[in-house]
Design a protein around this motif. Structure first.
Motif, PDB file in Angstrom:
ATOM      1  N   ARG A 141       0.846  -1.193   0.000  1.00 29.82           N
ATOM      2  CA  ARG A 141       0.000   0.000   0.000  1.00 29.82           C
ATOM      3  C   ARG A 141       0.883   1.244   0.000  1.00 29.82           C
ATOM      4  O   ARG A 141       2.078   1.182   0.327  1.00 29.82           O
ATOM      5  CB  ARG A 141      -0.930   0.011   1.213  1.00 29.82           C
ATOM      6  CG  ARG A 141      -0.219   0.099   2.551  1.00 29.82           C
ATOM      7  CD  ARG A 141      -1.189  -0.082   3.702  1.00 29.82           C
ATOM      8  NE  ARG A 141      -0.510  -0.042   4.999  1.00 29.82           N
ATOM      9  CZ  ARG A 141      -0.373   1.052   5.737  1.00 29.82           C
ATOM     10  NH1 ARG A 141      -0.856   2.200   5.287  1.00 29.82           N
ATOM     11  NH2 ARG A 141       0.242   0.997   6.906  1.00 29.82           N
ATOM     12  N   ILE A 142       0.267   2.370  -0.351  1.00 26.10           N
ATOM     13  CA  ILE A 142       0.957   3.661  -0.355  1.00 26.10           C
ATOM     14  C   ILE A 142       0.803   4.284   1.024  1.00 26.10           C
ATOM     15  O   ILE A 142      -0.314   4.425   1.528  1.00 26.10           O
ATOM     16  CB  ILE A 142       0.383   4.591  -1.433  1.00 26.10           C
ATOM     17  CG1 ILE A 142       0.558   3.969  -2.828  1.00 26.10           C
ATOM     18  CG2 ILE A 142       1.056   5.957  -1.384  1.00 26.10           C
ATOM     19  CD1 ILE A 142      -0.135   4.738  -3.926  1.00 26.10           C
ATOM     20  N   THR A 143       1.919   4.647   1.645  1.00 20.16           N
ATOM     21  CA  THR A 143       1.877   5.287   2.963  1.00 20.16           C
ATOM     22  C   THR A 143       2.138   6.791   2.886  1.00 20.16           C
ATOM     23  O   THR A 143       1.644   7.540   3.728  1.00 20.16           O
ATOM     24  CB  THR A 143       2.913   4.638   3.894  1.00 20.16           C
ATOM     25  OG1 THR A 143       4.215   4.726   3.279  1.00 20.16           O
ATOM     26  CG2 THR A 143       2.570   3.172   4.137  1.00 20.16           C
ATOM     27  N   MET A 187       6.153   9.010  -2.715  1.00 20.71           N
ATOM     28  CA  MET A 187       6.019   8.073  -3.835  1.00 20.71           C
ATOM     29  C   MET A 187       6.084   8.798  -5.175  1.00 20.71           C
ATOM     30  O   MET A 187       6.767   8.357  -6.106  1.00 20.71           O
ATOM     31  CB  MET A 187       4.695   7.309  -3.710  1.00 20.71           C
ATOM     32  CG  MET A 187       4.599   6.069  -4.599  1.00 20.71           C
ATOM     33  SD  MET A 187       4.100   6.416  -6.294  1.00 20.71           S
ATOM     34  CE  MET A 187       2.411   6.927  -6.041  1.00 20.71           C
ATOM     35  N   ILE A 188       5.392   9.938  -5.269  1.00 24.21           N
ATOM     36  CA  ILE A 188       5.399  10.702  -6.522  1.00 24.21           C
ATOM     37  C   ILE A 188       6.774  11.305  -6.777  1.00 24.21           C
ATOM     38  O   ILE A 188       7.277  11.311  -7.907  1.00 24.21           O
ATOM     39  CB  ILE A 188       4.314  11.801  -6.467  1.00 24.21           C
ATOM     40  CG1 ILE A 188       2.919  11.162  -6.426  1.00 24.21           C
ATOM     41  CG2 ILE A 188       4.429  12.740  -7.659  1.00 24.21           C
ATOM     42  CD1 ILE A 188       1.816  12.142  -6.158  1.00 24.21           C
ATOM     43  N   THR A 189       7.410  11.795  -5.714  1.00 24.42           N
ATOM     44  CA  THR A 189       8.706  12.458  -5.875  1.00 24.42           C
ATOM     45  C   THR A 189       9.791  11.485  -6.310  1.00 24.42           C
ATOM     46  O   THR A 189      10.598  11.790  -7.206  1.00 24.42           O
ATOM     47  CB  THR A 189       9.113  13.137  -4.554  1.00 24.42           C
ATOM     48  OG1 THR A 189       8.109  14.077  -4.178  1.00 24.42           O
ATOM     49  CG2 THR A 189      10.445  13.848  -4.708  1.00 24.42           C
ATOM     50  N   ASN A 241      13.065   6.180   0.516  1.00 24.26           N
ATOM     51  CA  ASN A 241      11.916   7.094   0.616  1.00 24.26           C
ATOM     52  C   ASN A 241      10.950   6.960  -0.568  1.00 24.26           C
ATOM     53  O   ASN A 241      10.614   7.941  -1.242  1.00 24.26           O
ATOM     54  CB  ASN A 241      12.398   8.549   0.712  1.00 24.26           C
ATOM     55  CG  ASN A 241      13.199   8.807   1.972  1.00 24.26           C
ATOM     56  OD1 ASN A 241      12.889   8.289   3.035  1.00 24.26           O
ATOM     57  ND2 ASN A 241      14.254   9.608   1.836  1.00 24.26           N
ATOM     58  N   TYR A 242      10.526   5.730  -0.802  1.00 22.33           N
ATOM     59  CA  TYR A 242       9.568   5.515  -1.887  1.00 22.33           C
ATOM     60  C   TYR A 242       8.114   5.692  -1.439  1.00 22.33           C
ATOM     61  O   TYR A 242       7.210   5.656  -2.276  1.00 22.33           O
ATOM     62  CB  TYR A 242       9.749   4.121  -2.482  1.00 22.33           C
ATOM     63  CG  TYR A 242      10.893   4.046  -3.453  1.00 22.33           C
ATOM     64  CD1 TYR A 242      10.801   4.631  -4.713  1.00 22.33           C
ATOM     65  CD2 TYR A 242      12.083   3.426  -3.106  1.00 22.33           C
ATOM     66  CE1 TYR A 242      11.861   4.591  -5.597  1.00 22.33           C
ATOM     67  CE2 TYR A 242      13.148   3.375  -3.987  1.00 22.33           C
ATOM     68  CZ  TYR A 242      13.035   3.960  -5.232  1.00 22.33           C
ATOM     69  OH  TYR A 242      14.083   3.919  -6.106  1.00 22.33           O
ATOM     70  N   GLY A 243       7.874   5.860  -0.145  1.00 24.95           N
ATOM     71  CA  GLY A 243       6.524   6.139   0.328  1.00 24.95           C
ATOM     72  C   GLY A 243       5.553   4.988   0.204  1.00 24.95           C
ATOM     73  O   GLY A 243       4.341   5.209   0.196  1.00 24.95           O
ATOM     74  N   VAL A 244       6.048   3.761   0.092  1.00 21.40           N
ATOM     75  CA  VAL A 244       5.189   2.582   0.021  1.00 21.40           C
ATOM     76  C   VAL A 244       5.645   1.579   1.076  1.00 21.40           C
ATOM     77  O   VAL A 244       6.793   1.608   1.531  1.00 21.40           O
ATOM     78  CB  VAL A 244       5.212   1.933  -1.383  1.00 21.40           C
ATOM     79  CG1 VAL A 244       4.691   2.897  -2.427  1.00 21.40           C
ATOM     80  CG2 VAL A 244       6.606   1.446  -1.730  1.00 21.40           C
TER      81      VAL A 244
END
Length: 327
Positions: A129-131, A136-138, A197-200
């Protein structure tokens, strides 16, 4: 004016006018519409309608299972995840959505080497999941890029972990060394994703299938069959040994029981014979001659048969009784 030059419709027009005068109804000619009086109203209505359309076009809804990413000139300026109705700046901002729920990703099949130099094909899947949508976008840009990076990390960690296990340990569910493998892979992949820092976040990584390459499959099957036959033969040998041990113990116990029974039977028989002899002695001691005759007659039963020939002197006491001479 000459009657010949008179307008032929004049009388008809006069007659119509006279008719309306009598009924007090005189037709009025329509006046042209003056658009200048209504131009302000038209402009005002057009402006209000345009503003309404613009407002409706820039309203967006945030659902419970999604993130809404607001961009301005391509830069992320706001991320909303609370459900509700919001508005963006017209012409300057645009809104995209990202899933907030857990997703399943099927990792591509990969071929790895085990500790005992066996090549196997591993097929995994991951629940993730995306946290942090902004991270994630960056760093990943899109969902596809995030899944691609996650797949690389999963393959690297799985290859490292399975490379420390033998093939039998991987395929044998009873072996405890595989029990925490999925947990170790999940933990290590999350560490790599967090460091970049992929945010997932990966919720779980599971192994769906382990196969052998076609060129190695038959040889491994043959070896597995041989090992199973060896194990079966070991069980059969152990069973035969246990059988012989049980049979020997049973035979020994039976022999002991038979010996004890024979001993007890001999004692009982001896006591019975002693008692019988005592009774016989008491009985026959009352008439010894009758006892001697009885014993002689009993002996005839054992010595004389159908075809028995006995040669005895005529004066033998044994022969006298046979001939009927009892004096």
């Amino acid at each position: 004016m000459d009657k010949n030059n008179q307008n032929p419709f004049e009388n008809i027009e006069q007659r119509i006018n006279n008719h309306f005068k009598k009924n007090k109804k005189i037709p009025k000619t329509s006046e042209p519409v003056n658009f200048k009086k209504h131009i302000k109203k038209i402009i005002t209505f057009t402006i209000i309608f345009a503003v309404f359309v613009i407002l409706i076009a820039n309203v967006y809804v945030v659902k419970e299972n999604e993130y809404r990413v607001v961009r301005q000139f391509g830069e992320v300026v706001e991320i909303r995840f609370e459900p509700g109705i919001y508005m963006k700046v017209p012409f300057l901002q645009n809104v995209t959505s990202l899933p907030r729920y857990q997703m399943t990703y099927n990792v591509s099949e990969a071929e790895i080497n085990t500790k005992d130099k066996k090549r196997i094909i591993i097929d995994n899947y991951a629940v993730w999941r995306i946290t942090n949508p902004k991270e994630m976008i960056t760093n990943a840009g899109t969902l596809l890029n995030a899944e691609a990076r996650m797949e690389e990390f999963i393959y690297s960690v799985v290859r490292t972990e399975l490379g420390q296990l033998a093939y039998d340990e991987i395929i044998n569910d009873e072996n405890t060394s595989r029990g925490s493998l999925n947990d170790r892979v999940t933990e290590r992949v999350n560490e790599l994703l967090k460091s970049d820092n992929y945010g997932v976040e990966v919720i779980d990584v599971r192994m769906k299938r382990t196969d052998l390459p076609p060129e190695n499959e038959q040889s491994v099957y043959t070896r597995m069959i041989s090992e199973r036959e060896s194990i079966a033969q070991k069980y059969l040998s152990e069973g035969d040994a246990d059988k012989r041990t049980i049979e020997a113990a049973t035979d020994r116990k039976v022999q002991e029981m038979v010996a004890i029974a024979k001993k007890e039977a001999s004692i009982i028989t001896a006591e019975a014979e002693s008692e019988a002899a005592k009774i016989y002695n008491e009985s026959f001691s009352k008439d010894p001659e009758f006892y001697a005759l009885y014993r002689t007659l009993e002996s005839y039963k054992k010595t004389i048969g159908k075809d028995t020939m006995i040669i005895l002197p005529s004066d033998s006491p044994y022969a006298k009784i046979l001939t009927g001479y009892l004096e």
